[in-house]
Write a protein that holds these residues in place. Structure first.
Motif, mmCIF file in Angstrom:
data_model
loop_
_atom_site.group_PDB
_atom_site.id
_atom_site.type_symbol
_atom_site.label_atom_id
_atom_site.label_comp_id
_atom_site.label_asym_id
_atom_site.label_seq_id
_atom_site.Cartn_x
_atom_site.Cartn_y
_atom_site.Cartn_z
ATOM 1 N N GLY A 1 6.562 16.010 -0.248
ATOM 2 C CA GLY A 1 5.581 16.439 -1.246
ATOM 3 C C GLY A 1 5.546 17.941 -1.449
ATOM 4 O O GLY A 1 4.483 18.531 -1.696
ATOM 5 N N ALA A 2 6.703 18.588 -1.374
ATOM 6 C CA ALA A 2 6.751 20.048 -1.583
ATOM 7 C C ALA A 2 6.323 20.382 -3.013
ATOM 8 O O ALA A 2 6.519 19.589 -3.940
ATOM 9 C CB ALA A 2 8.172 20.551 -1.325
ATOM 10 N N SER A 3 5.750 21.566 -3.179
ATOM 11 C CA SER A 3 5.321 21.996 -4.514
ATOM 12 C C SER A 3 6.453 22.691 -5.256
ATOM 13 O O SER A 3 6.410 22.824 -6.482
ATOM 14 C CB SER A 3 4.141 22.963 -4.397
ATOM 15 N N ALA A 4 7.437 23.164 -4.499
ATOM 16 C CA ALA A 4 8.610 23.793 -5.132
ATOM 17 C C ALA A 4 9.816 23.512 -4.248
ATOM 18 O O ALA A 4 9.690 23.435 -3.023
ATOM 19 C CB ALA A 4 8.391 25.296 -5.279
ATOM 20 N N ILE A 5 10.975 23.341 -4.892
ATOM 21 C CA ILE A 5 12.222 23.114 -4.147
ATOM 22 C C ILE A 5 13.288 24.004 -4.784
ATOM 23 O O ILE A 5 13.562 23.888 -5.987
ATOM 24 C CB ILE A 5 12.679 21.636 -4.239
ATOM 25 N N LEU A 6 13.833 24.899 -3.980
ATOM 26 C CA LEU A 6 14.869 25.795 -4.503
ATOM 27 C C LEU A 6 16.197 25.427 -3.855
ATOM 28 O O LEU A 6 16.322 25.415 -2.632
ATOM 29 C CB LEU A 6 14.518 27.254 -4.186
ATOM 30 N N ILE A 7 17.191 25.114 -4.694
ATOM 31 C CA ILE A 7 18.505 24.713 -4.159
ATOM 32 C C ILE A 7 19.590 25.572 -4.816
ATOM 33 O O ILE A 7 19.380 26.109 -5.921
ATOM 34 C CB ILE A 7 18.769 23.201 -4.387
ATOM 35 N N PRO A 8 20.745 25.692 -4.156
ATOM 36 C CA PRO A 8 21.772 26.594 -4.674
ATOM 37 C C PRO A 8 22.308 26.183 -6.047
ATOM 38 O O PRO A 8 22.750 27.028 -6.818
ATOM 39 C CB PRO A 8 22.906 26.505 -3.638
ATOM 40 N N GLU A 9 22.266 24.888 -6.341
ATOM 41 C CA GLU A 9 22.872 24.405 -7.578
ATOM 42 C C GLU A 9 22.051 24.742 -8.818
ATOM 43 O O GLU A 9 22.556 24.677 -9.946
ATOM 44 C CB GLU A 9 23.050 22.874 -7.523
ATOM 45 N N ILE A 10 20.777 25.059 -8.651
ATOM 46 C CA ILE A 10 19.894 25.275 -9.806
ATOM 47 C C ILE A 10 19.322 26.694 -9.750
ATOM 48 O O ILE A 10 18.714 27.086 -8.759
ATOM 49 C CB ILE A 10 18.712 24.252 -9.794
ATOM 50 N N LYS A 11 19.513 27.401 -10.847
ATOM 51 C CA LYS A 11 18.979 28.770 -10.901
ATOM 52 C C LYS A 11 17.452 28.734 -10.888
ATOM 53 O O LYS A 11 16.863 27.808 -11.449
ATOM 54 C CB LYS A 11 19.397 29.418 -12.228
ATOM 55 N N PHE A 12 16.858 29.726 -10.277
ATOM 56 C CA PHE A 12 15.397 29.769 -10.288
ATOM 57 C C PHE A 12 14.940 31.176 -10.645
ATOM 58 O O PHE A 12 15.716 32.128 -10.586
ATOM 59 C CB PHE A 12 14.815 29.333 -8.934
#
Ligand code: F6P
Length: 360
Positions: free
Chosen positions: A199-210
């Motif tokens: 239930g994270a409020s944000a997920i940052l992964i290498p494949e998607i720019k943020f």
């Protein structure tokens, strides 16, 4: 009677022992002998090779759920394919390994490994020309092509989720956020799956720019004043160095968002093997034994659309070749990585999770 060997190489993960134990069970039923090679290739670089004849007493079924490898994965200090190449000792190293394999008189070798180990096995395929080589994919990173699951991934997701479950309780008590750094190298599968599960409020992964400002606005606009921000270890932030979770944490602090970082580290490779990993390990073990019966060699087991079968290592290697994705210009990726069309990204977006800038 056949004589087969098992070797575990590369980083460990939960599920290796289940795989070994299931291979032993299936092989014993066929009247075959199973030899466990100790410490990965280190066990072949000694004279005589370090190998043990496996039986139920050495690896009882109740212990097969335990993480790590009963056979060990090798020492970081030992000579291996990569360091041998660096030191110009490839010829000597490979000759020793070949001699050891010959002395063990194996009909087949089952190699349980990740991308690195399988690629190295293919690159040094002459070593295995006198026996059948069958690979089984394992890694918590789930960055291997042509298979929908690798052994150890589901347990890693569970471990990381459990870790986050605990953090959320203290986060709520103190009205603050936790930036959790997931493993996975340059692949975001583990962070994405555990982020959704916890239930994270944000997920940052290498494949998607943020965009850090959009992340900050998102956190400021959530209805709660605590929660989780899952950060994959492979993300980077222009102009910043150090651990990704620290970089994000500093940005949040500068924007007045109270937060702490958390690093579950190798706990993600540990933990009792979850049922789905045990089932996968059993299916891959069964598939590998059938491949030996069918006289296959240079193959790897895969899971696709709930079917388990083997594909050739050459096909596996070409599928894993990194290509650059126009949607992710900064990153080279293979089909194992999170695709911009991954349905989980859509689900995350629909649930109000900030996952970067591809979905609006
Ligand atoms: O590839 C598995 C993995 O656990 C990665 O997720 C992580 O970056 C790396 O191995 C850690 O390696 P080490 O155990 O050498 O620190």
């Amino acid at each position: 009677m056949k004589k087969i060997g098992i070797i575990t190489t590369g980083g460990d993960c939960s599920g290796l022992n289940t795989t070994i134990q299931r291979i032993l069970t299936g092989a014993t039923k066929r009247g075959w002998q199973v030899w466990g090679i100790l410490d990965g290739t280190d066990g072949l670089y000694v004279n005589p090779p370090a190998a043990v004849l496996l039986n139920d007493m050495l690896l009882p079924i109740e212990n097969s759920r335990l993480a790590g490898s009963f056979l060990h994965n090798g020492r970081a200090t030992a000579l291996n394919f990569e360091t041998a190449a660096e030191q110009g000792k490839t010829k000597q190293f490979n000759a020793h390994l070949k001699k050891s394999l010959k002395s063990l008189e194996l009909d087949a070798l089952i190699l349980i490994g990740g991308n690195g180990s399988v690629s190295l096995a293919w690159a040094n395929k002459n070593l295995y020309q006198d026996l059948q080589l069958i690979c089984i994919p394992k890694t918590i990173d789930m960055d291997m092509p042509l298979t929908e699951r690798t052994i150890g991934f589901d347990t890693a997701v569970q471990q990381l989720t459990t870790f986050c479950d605990q953090l959320l309780l203290t986060a709520r008590s103190h009205h603050r956020w936790f930036v959790v750094q997931a493993m996975g190298r340059d692949c975001g599968q583990l962070a994405l799956h555990a982020g959704i599960a916890s239930g994270a409020s944000a997920i940052l992964i290498p494949e998607i720019k943020f965009d850090t400002n959009n992340l900050i606005n998102h956190i400021k606009n959530t209805t709660t004043d605590y929660g989780l921000i899952m950060v994959s270890e492979g993300i980077s932030l222009r102009g910043h160095s150090g651990r990704p979770a620290d970089m994000i944490s500093r940005k949040l602090s500068a924007a007045g968002i109270l937060n702490r970082t958390a690093f579950p580290e190798h706990i993600q490779r540990s933990g009792d093997t979850v049922a789905t990993d045990r089932i996968l390990a059993t299916r891959f073990a069964d598939c590998a034994l059938k491949a030996i019966e069918n006289n296959e060699t240079y193959v790897i087991t895969t899971l696709d659309c709930n079917e388990v079968f083997t594909v050739s290592l050459s096909e596996f290697i070409s599928a894993g070749e990194c290509v650059s994705d126009p949607k992710i210009p900064a990153l080279m990726t293979s089909n194992a990585y999170v695709s911009p069309d991954d349905p989980l990204l859509d689900v995350a977006h629909n649930m109000g999770i900030y996952i970067g800038e591809t979905k609006k």
